[in-house]
Design a protein around this motif. Structure first.
Motif, mmCIF file in Angstrom:
data_model
loop_
_atom_site.group_PDB
_atom_site.id
_atom_site.type_symbol
_atom_site.label_atom_id
_atom_site.label_comp_id
_atom_site.label_asym_id
_atom_site.label_seq_id
_atom_site.Cartn_x
_atom_site.Cartn_y
_atom_site.Cartn_z
ATOM 1 N N VAL A 23 0.857 -1.185 0.000
ATOM 2 C CA VAL A 23 0.000 0.000 0.000
ATOM 3 C C VAL A 23 0.890 1.230 0.000
ATOM 4 C CG1 VAL A 23 -1.815 1.266 1.198
ATOM 5 C CG2 VAL A 23 -1.806 -1.246 1.235
ATOM 6 N N PHE A 24 0.762 2.058 -1.027
ATOM 7 C CA PHE A 24 1.570 3.270 -1.152
ATOM 8 C C PHE A 24 0.841 4.434 -0.490
ATOM 9 C CE2 PHE A 24 4.814 2.653 -4.785
ATOM 10 C CZ PHE A 24 5.111 1.385 -4.318
ATOM 11 N N CYS A 25 1.573 5.222 0.316
ATOM 12 C CA CYS A 25 0.943 6.267 1.122
ATOM 13 C C CYS A 25 1.642 7.612 0.953
ATOM 14 C CB CYS A 25 0.988 5.879 2.612
ATOM 15 S SG CYS A 25 0.322 4.242 2.965
ATOM 16 N N GLY A 26 0.857 8.681 1.011
ATOM 17 C CA GLY A 26 1.408 10.032 1.008
ATOM 18 C C GLY A 26 1.479 10.655 -0.370
ATOM 19 N N PRO A 27 1.687 11.984 -0.430
ATOM 20 C CA PRO A 27 1.733 12.697 -1.712
ATOM 21 C C PRO A 27 2.793 12.184 -2.667
ATOM 22 C CG PRO A 27 1.499 14.253 0.097
ATOM 23 C CD PRO A 27 1.769 12.924 0.714
ATOM 24 N N ASN B 26 -6.026 12.422 2.759
ATOM 25 C CA ASN B 26 -7.207 13.288 2.770
ATOM 26 C C ASN B 26 -7.506 13.970 4.096
ATOM 27 O OD1 ASN B 26 -7.599 12.682 0.099
ATOM 28 N ND2 ASN B 26 -9.714 12.025 0.328
ATOM 29 N N THR B 27 -7.131 13.343 5.208
ATOM 30 C CA THR B 27 -7.368 13.961 6.511
ATOM 31 C C THR B 27 -6.068 14.118 7.300
ATOM 32 O OG1 THR B 27 -7.940 11.775 7.431
ATOM 33 C CG2 THR B 27 -9.760 13.172 6.682
ATOM 34 N N ASP B 28 -4.979 14.277 6.580
ATOM 35 C CA ASP B 28 -3.682 14.486 7.233
ATOM 36 C C ASP B 28 -3.532 15.966 7.577
ATOM 37 O OD1 ASP B 28 -0.964 14.809 7.892
ATOM 38 O OD2 ASP B 28 -0.396 13.120 6.622
ATOM 39 N N PRO B 29 -3.328 16.307 8.875
ATOM 40 C CA PRO B 29 -3.207 17.728 9.264
ATOM 41 C C PRO B 29 -2.014 18.444 8.644
ATOM 42 C CG PRO B 29 -2.655 16.262 11.101
ATOM 43 C CD PRO B 29 -3.236 15.401 10.026
ATOM 44 N N LYS B 30 -1.069 17.692 8.088
ATOM 45 C CA LYS B 30 0.063 18.337 7.401
ATOM 46 C C LYS B 30 -0.410 19.043 6.130
ATOM 47 C CE LYS B 30 2.940 14.841 6.930
ATOM 48 N NZ LYS B 30 2.372 13.686 7.666
ATOM 49 N N TYR B 31 -1.529 18.584 5.574
ATOM 50 C CA TYR B 31 -2.008 19.127 4.302
ATOM 51 C C TYR B 31 -3.343 19.855 4.421
ATOM 52 C CZ TYR B 31 1.372 15.500 3.256
ATOM 53 O OH TYR B 31 2.485 14.713 3.268
ATOM 54 N N VAL C 136 -4.810 26.260 -2.392
ATOM 55 C CA VAL C 136 -4.816 25.052 -3.212
ATOM 56 C C VAL C 136 -4.134 23.948 -2.412
ATOM 57 C CG1 VAL C 136 -4.025 24.006 -5.356
ATOM 58 C CG2 VAL C 136 -4.739 26.405 -5.329
ATOM 59 N N PRO C 137 -4.715 22.755 -2.329
ATOM 60 C CA PRO C 137 -4.059 21.667 -1.598
ATOM 61 C C PRO C 137 -2.653 21.420 -2.119
ATOM 62 C CG PRO C 137 -6.307 21.053 -2.176
ATOM 63 C CD PRO C 137 -6.027 22.346 -2.887
ATOM 64 N N ALA C 138 -1.778 20.996 -1.234
ATOM 65 C CA ALA C 138 -0.401 20.679 -1.621
ATOM 66 C C ALA C 138 -0.407 19.672 -2.765
ATOM 67 C CB ALA C 138 0.355 20.118 -0.423
ATOM 68 N N PRO C 139 0.565 19.771 -3.664
ATOM 69 C CA PRO C 139 0.589 18.857 -4.821
ATOM 70 C C PRO C 139 0.451 17.396 -4.419
ATOM 71 C CG PRO C 139 2.258 20.553 -5.076
ATOM 72 C CD PRO C 139 1.687 20.721 -3.695
ATOM 73 N N TYR C 140 -0.457 16.699 -5.067
ATOM 74 C CA TYR C 140 -0.696 15.264 -4.894
ATOM 75 C C TYR C 140 -1.218 14.879 -3.510
ATOM 76 C CZ TYR C 140 1.729 14.775 -9.337
ATOM 77 O OH TYR C 140 2.076 14.876 -10.663
ATOM 78 N N SER C 141 -1.677 15.857 -2.718
ATOM 79 C CA SER C 141 -2.259 15.526 -1.416
ATOM 80 C C SER C 141 -3.756 15.258 -1.524
ATOM 81 C CB SER C 141 -2.013 16.656 -0.411
ATOM 82 O OG SER C 141 -2.655 17.855 -0.824
#
Length: 482
Positions: free
Chosen positions: A82-86, A392-397, A413-418
């Motif tokens: 499972v690949f995770c993150g932007p 989608n619900t990561d407080p970093k983004y 605008v959301p961070a790229p690929y977030s």
């Protein structure tokens, strides 16, 4: 007595065959996966049940326990990463067709009539250029007036003169009707009963799409396979009739034919290219796009209405935007693509709905060339899974990530690929504009006609693995105007 023993023996043999198939798939995959952190759960079933029951919790717990970049699990009879993150999102969507191909477990591919998705290779279909051209904005926008008519007929029939409705069931009804109208033009068969003949087996297939893949009589998966097969057979019957109709009309492809459905375009394309597509090929194209367009979009519409019922201030802002558009129209004038482009805040509501309630938990890929990611080497044939829940619900983004706040898309605008509900890059989902049309036209007419109040403010949400309101989202309707 001998017949009883025969039936018992046949049943046991079938179960053993299913189990051995799963085990062989798992052993095959085990040789290709790197030694990344993670767990694979029980033999055969892996961690599928935990994932289906709550994919968001499953993914976030695994990321916290194992790795925020990549972890190993076992889903649908396959061990996979499972690949995770932007950065993972970017890696997946930037390398479609180069490092990864779309893939699906055999059980899922069978239900949606897309057996090629279970292949290690994913050859380019000759029909791809037809439906990509059909769904791009310049073509699909011609269907805005058609969708406008469908929405109004739907609300007239199922919502007007009612004090209470169940939104989830009606959202599915609306999307089945819309998909069939746009893809095959069921108005060729003037009776709504003809649409039902397609809608009923389609619903049967969808109900068992994520069930335990044991194809024995009485199981949800067996019903799904039968429903899917019946849906495909009825599409083929319509194709045969459509060919006769088009032949009698000496119908030629015409770019100015604004409302020619996809089925007719595929038939004409095949005829002009030495019958490159069989009736079954065309039917499988229609089937795949129907599954892709109907189920996720009906989920998004359902939860958009739920959020509007919960947040009166958001409802009022949507209403204000939609009334300005309605007041600019002549009496009886349908919505247009220009109107859709004006619905910026309403689209933010849809985007925020998809962020908090992703309509799909993710998609599978197969690796077609060796590569390295996160310090691990992935060999050709490995299976990976992309999921929106990792970002989608990561407080970093996202500030206050669990809060429903459509205005966040206006502020920044959301961070790229977030946030990638439709993919990204050159492989952005070709159905994005179709989703935009069917959701926004529905919101336009629904909020102008009604205010919404939840019957049960504490209704629970379950997963299968898409989010589902347990009671179907019953809401009280307060009529405004037509």
């Amino acid at each position: 007595m001998s017949s009883v023993f025969y039936m018992f023996g046949a049943g046991i043999s079938t179960i053993i065959l299913v189990v051995l198939t799963f085990i062989s798939q798992i052993l095959k995959t085990k040789k290709k996966l790197p030694n990344a952190p993670g767990t694979t759960g029980w033999p055969v079933i892996g961690e599928t049940l935990g994932f289906i029951s709550n994919p968001k919790k499953f993914v976030l717990d695994k990321m916290a326990k194992h790795s925020s970049e990549v972890f190993i699990t076992s889903l649908a009879g396959e061990k996979m990463a499972v690949f995770c993150g932007p950065m993972a999102n970017k890696r997946v969507f930037s390398n479609e067709g180069k490092v990864f191909n779309l893939w699906a477990p055999a059980s899922t591919a069978a239900v949606i009539n897309q057996p090629s998705l279970n292949s290690e290779t994913h050859p380019q279909k000759p029909s791809n250029e037809v439906y990509i051209k059909f769904l791009r904005a310049g073509s699909i926008q011609r269907y805005v007036p058609v969708v406008d008519e469908i929405v109004q007929q739907h609300l007239n029939t199922h919502w007007d003169s009612r004090d209470e409705v169940k939104v989830h069931e009606l959202a599915k009804e609306y999307m089945i009707t819309t998909c069939l109208r746009v893809l095959i033009n069921y108005s060729y068969n003037s009776s709504l009963d003809e649409a039902r003949k397609l809608g009923d087996p389609l619903m049967l297939a969808l109900e068992g799409l994520f069930s335990v893949p044991v194809n024995l009589p009485g199981t949800a998966y067996n019903k799904a396979i039968r429903g899917s097969k019946l849906f495909l057979e009825r599409i083929v019957d319509i194709i045969k009739q459509r060919k006769i109709t088009l032949s009698n009309q000496n119908h030629q492809d015409n770019e100015n034919d604004d409302c020619k459905d996809l089925m007719s375009k595929l038939i004409v394309y095949s005829a002009q290219n030495n019958q490159v597509l069989s009736d079954l090929d065309i039917a499988m194209n229609i089937s795949g796009l129907t599954f892709a367009g109907f189920y996720p979009t009906s989920t998004t519409i359902t939860f958009a209405i739920a959020y509007l019922a919960e947040h009166p201030q958001v409802y009022e802002m949507v209403l204000k935007e939609q009334e300005e558009i309605a007041n600019s129209k002549k009496s009886g004038e349908p919505l247009s693509w220009v109107d859709i482009q004006k619905m910026q805040y309403s689209w933010n509501v849809i985007c925020e709905t998809m962020r908090l309630k992703p309509p799909i938990p993710g998609t599978f890929r197969t690796v077609i060339t060796d590569f390295t990611y996160g310090g691990f080497k992935f060999l050709k044939g490995c299976k990976i899974f992309w999921t929106p829940y990792s970002t989608n619900t990561d407080p970093k983004y996202f500030d206050d990530p669990e809060k429903f706040d459509p205005s966040r898309f206006e502020k920044s605008v959301p961070a790229p690929y977030s946030y990638v509900p439709f993919g990204a890059g050159s492989h952005m989902c070709v159905g994005k504009d179709f989703v935009r049309i069917v959701t926004l036209v529905f919101l336009h007419h629904a909020v102008i006609r009604f205010k919404f109040k939840k019957v049960n403010p504490y209704e629970k949400i379950v997963f299968n693995p898409d989010p589902i309101p347990t009671q179907g989202l019953p809401v009280y309707l307060q009529a405004r105007t037509k």
